[in-house]
Motif scaffolding. Structure first.
Motif, PDB file in Angstrom:
ATOM      1  N   LEU A   6       0.829  -1.209   0.000  1.00 59.52           N
ATOM      2  CA  LEU A   6       0.000   0.000   0.000  1.00 59.52           C
ATOM      3  C   LEU A   6       0.859   1.253   0.000  1.00 59.52           C
ATOM      4  O   LEU A   6       1.879   1.324   0.678  1.00 59.52           O
ATOM      5  CB  LEU A   6      -0.919   0.003   1.219  1.00 59.52           C
ATOM      6  CG  LEU A   6      -1.909  -1.140   1.309  1.00 59.52           C
ATOM      7  CD1 LEU A   6      -2.698  -1.051   2.601  1.00 59.52           C
ATOM      8  CD2 LEU A   6      -2.838  -1.152   0.116  1.00 59.52           C
ATOM      9  N   THR A   7       0.426   2.235  -0.771  1.00 55.57           N
ATOM     10  CA  THR A   7       1.023   3.565  -0.793  1.00 55.57           C
ATOM     11  C   THR A   7      -0.125   4.561  -0.877  1.00 55.57           C
ATOM     12  O   THR A   7      -1.234   4.206  -1.301  1.00 55.57           O
ATOM     13  CB  THR A   7       1.936   3.773  -2.024  1.00 55.57           C
ATOM     14  OG1 THR A   7       1.125   3.707  -3.211  1.00 55.57           O
ATOM     15  CG2 THR A   7       3.049   2.739  -2.073  1.00 55.57           C
ATOM     16  N   PRO A   8       0.109   5.811  -0.501  1.00 53.44           N
ATOM     17  CA  PRO A   8      -0.958   6.806  -0.662  1.00 53.44           C
ATOM     18  C   PRO A   8      -1.449   6.904  -2.106  1.00 53.44           C
ATOM     19  O   PRO A   8      -2.648   7.042  -2.353  1.00 53.44           O
ATOM     20  CB  PRO A   8      -0.302   8.114  -0.201  1.00 53.44           C
ATOM     21  CG  PRO A   8       0.777   7.682   0.735  1.00 53.44           C
ATOM     22  CD  PRO A   8       1.281   6.373   0.191  1.00 53.44           C
ATOM     23  N   LYS A  39      -6.973  -4.691   7.315  1.00 57.97           N
ATOM     24  CA  LYS A  39      -7.713  -4.061   8.417  1.00 57.97           C
ATOM     25  C   LYS A  39      -7.639  -2.541   8.274  1.00 57.97           C
ATOM     26  O   LYS A  39      -6.634  -1.993   7.816  1.00 57.97           O
ATOM     27  CB  LYS A  39      -7.138  -4.512   9.751  1.00 57.97           C
ATOM     28  CG  LYS A  39      -7.310  -5.999   9.992  1.00 57.97           C
ATOM     29  CD  LYS A  39      -6.819  -6.363  11.359  1.00 57.97           C
ATOM     30  CE  LYS A  39      -6.835  -7.844  11.592  1.00 57.97           C
ATOM     31  NZ  LYS A  39      -8.104  -8.470  11.633  1.00 57.97           N
ATOM     32  N   VAL A  40      -8.713  -1.883   8.667  1.00 57.32           N
ATOM     33  CA  VAL A  40      -8.817  -0.424   8.538  1.00 57.32           C
ATOM     34  C   VAL A  40      -7.621   0.304   9.149  1.00 57.32           C
ATOM     35  O   VAL A  40      -7.057   1.201   8.509  1.00 57.32           O
ATOM     36  CB  VAL A  40     -10.152   0.083   9.128  1.00 57.32           C
ATOM     37  CG1 VAL A  40     -10.186   1.593   9.186  1.00 57.32           C
ATOM     38  CG2 VAL A  40     -11.322  -0.454   8.328  1.00 57.32           C
ATOM     39  N   SER A  45      -1.667   4.449   8.267  1.00 60.49           N
ATOM     40  CA  SER A  45      -0.242   4.766   8.138  1.00 60.49           C
ATOM     41  C   SER A  45       0.034   5.418   6.778  1.00 60.49           C
ATOM     42  O   SER A  45       1.125   5.915   6.545  1.00 60.49           O
ATOM     43  CB  SER A  45       0.613   3.517   8.330  1.00 60.49           C
ATOM     44  OG  SER A  45       0.286   2.547   7.373  1.00 60.49           O
ATOM     45  N   HIS A  46      -0.979   5.425   5.899  1.00 59.17           N
ATOM     46  CA  HIS A  46      -0.835   6.017   4.565  1.00 59.17           C
ATOM     47  C   HIS A  46      -1.769   7.212   4.348  1.00 59.17           C
ATOM     48  O   HIS A  46      -1.507   8.050   3.488  1.00 59.17           O
ATOM     49  CB  HIS A  46      -1.134   4.967   3.493  1.00 59.17           C
ATOM     50  CG  HIS A  46      -0.314   3.742   3.630  1.00 59.17           C
ATOM     51  ND1 HIS A  46       1.016   3.695   3.303  1.00 59.17           N
ATOM     52  CD2 HIS A  46      -0.626   2.512   4.104  1.00 59.17           C
ATOM     53  CE1 HIS A  46       1.494   2.489   3.545  1.00 59.17           C
ATOM     54  NE2 HIS A  46       0.519   1.754   4.026  1.00 59.17           N
ATOM     55  N   LEU A  47      -2.862   7.263   5.097  1.00 62.56           N
ATOM     56  CA  LEU A  47      -3.861   8.331   4.989  1.00 62.56           C
ATOM     57  C   LEU A  47      -4.113   8.908   6.372  1.00 62.56           C
ATOM     58  O   LEU A  47      -4.173   8.163   7.352  1.00 62.56           O
ATOM     59  CB  LEU A  47      -5.167   7.780   4.424  1.00 62.56           C
ATOM     60  CG  LEU A  47      -5.097   7.114   3.055  1.00 62.56           C
ATOM     61  CD1 LEU A  47      -6.393   6.355   2.770  1.00 62.56           C
ATOM     62  CD2 LEU A  47      -4.831   8.153   1.983  1.00 62.56           C
ATOM     63  N   ARG A  54     -10.653  11.666   0.646  1.00 65.26           N
ATOM     64  CA  ARG A  54     -11.573  12.379  -0.249  1.00 65.26           C
ATOM     65  C   ARG A  54     -10.843  13.490  -1.014  1.00 65.26           C
ATOM     66  O   ARG A  54     -11.047  13.673  -2.205  1.00 65.26           O
ATOM     67  CB  ARG A  54     -12.752  12.947   0.540  1.00 65.26           C
ATOM     68  CG  ARG A  54     -13.654  11.852   1.110  1.00 65.26           C
ATOM     69  CD  ARG A  54     -14.750  12.401   1.999  1.00 65.26           C
ATOM     70  NE  ARG A  54     -15.655  13.295   1.321  1.00 65.26           N
ATOM     71  CZ  ARG A  54     -16.637  12.918   0.503  1.00 65.26           C
ATOM     72  NH1 ARG A  54     -16.838  11.641   0.277  1.00 65.26           N
ATOM     73  NH2 ARG A  54     -17.408  13.805  -0.076  1.00 65.26           N
ATOM     74  N   ILE A  55      -9.967  14.217  -0.325  1.00 63.58           N
ATOM     75  CA  ILE A  55      -9.214  15.292  -0.976  1.00 63.58           C
ATOM     76  C   ILE A  55      -8.265  14.717  -2.023  1.00 63.58           C
ATOM     77  O   ILE A  55      -8.159  15.237  -3.134  1.00 63.58           O
ATOM     78  CB  ILE A  55      -8.449  16.136   0.061  1.00 63.58           C
ATOM     79  CG1 ILE A  55      -9.451  16.953   0.886  1.00 63.58           C
ATOM     80  CG2 ILE A  55      -7.411  17.037  -0.601  1.00 63.58           C
ATOM     81  CD1 ILE A  55      -8.856  17.615   2.112  1.00 63.58           C
ATOM     82  N   ARG A  56      -7.603  13.626  -1.690  1.00 68.34           N
ATOM     83  CA  ARG A  56      -6.685  12.995  -2.645  1.00 68.34           C
ATOM     84  C   ARG A  56      -7.436  12.530  -3.897  1.00 68.34           C
ATOM     85  O   ARG A  56      -6.949  12.701  -5.011  1.00 68.34           O
ATOM     86  CB  ARG A  56      -5.976  11.806  -1.997  1.00 68.34           C
ATOM     87  CG  ARG A  56      -4.927  12.201  -0.990  1.00 68.34           C
ATOM     88  CD  ARG A  56      -4.406  10.969  -0.236  1.00 68.34           C
ATOM     89  NE  ARG A  56      -3.399  11.331   0.722  1.00 68.34           N
ATOM     90  CZ  ARG A  56      -2.106  11.441   0.448  1.00 68.34           C
ATOM     91  NH1 ARG A  56      -1.668  11.214  -0.777  1.00 68.34           N
ATOM     92  NH2 ARG A  56      -1.254  11.787   1.379  1.00 68.34           N
TER      93      ARG A  56
END
Length: 157
Positions: A6-8, A39-40, A45-47, A54-56
């Motif tokens: 995972l990455t932003p 898991k949520v 750690s990325h958001l 939402r902004i991204r």
């Protein structure tokens, strides 16, 4: 559970795809976690939070839309360019209703200015609209901007 890398950026793209599939209002960090089968808490750690997501997605959609409009108006002028702009904008909204909804998210002035690669100017025309992004949007004015040189701004009809 296998690591999914995972990455932003990857989460933003997946969020935009989710917005396209189910609508922007249905995009949540929980829905994104389900998509990646994680898991949520691992997404935090990325958001920063759901508003960050939402902004991204909004900035992603705005850049995508701006690039499409830039391609449409390239080499055109006057009414032809305006018609191409409108056609590209309308086609994007029809093809990607969830992403189009994201592109309409009201952005903070600093976020909008940063996305356009320039500092915020609180007294500048159109800066709070969040429309100046990507290649095409750099010279665009928002609907309430009173753009210099436009007939509306100069009082001519």
């Amino acid at each position: 559970m296998e690591r999914v890398g995972l990455t932003p950026e990857r989460l933003t793209r997946a969020g935009a795809e989710l917005a396209h599939e189910v609508g922007f209002d249905e995009v949540t960090i929980s829905a994104l976690a389900r998509r990646f089968d994680v898991k949520v808490p691992s997404l935090y750690s990325h958001l920063k939070n759901s508003q960050d997501l939402r902004i991204r997605i909004a900035l992603f959609a705005l850049e995508e839309l701006a690039d499409r409009v830039a391609d449409a108006v390239a080499g055109r002028a006057g009414r032809d360019a305006l018609a191409a702009f409108a056609d590209a904008y309308r086609e994007y909204a029809r093809e990607h209703p969830g992403r189009y909804a994201a592109a309409r998210l009201r952005l903070a002035q600093e976020t909008a200015a940063a996305s356009a690669g320039r500092p915020a100017r609180p007294d500048g025309p159109g800066d709070s609209a969040g429309l100046r992004v990507g290649r095409a949007g750099r010279d665009a004015c928002g609907p309430d901007a009173g753009c210099r040189g436009s007939r509306r701004a100069s009082g001519r009809s």
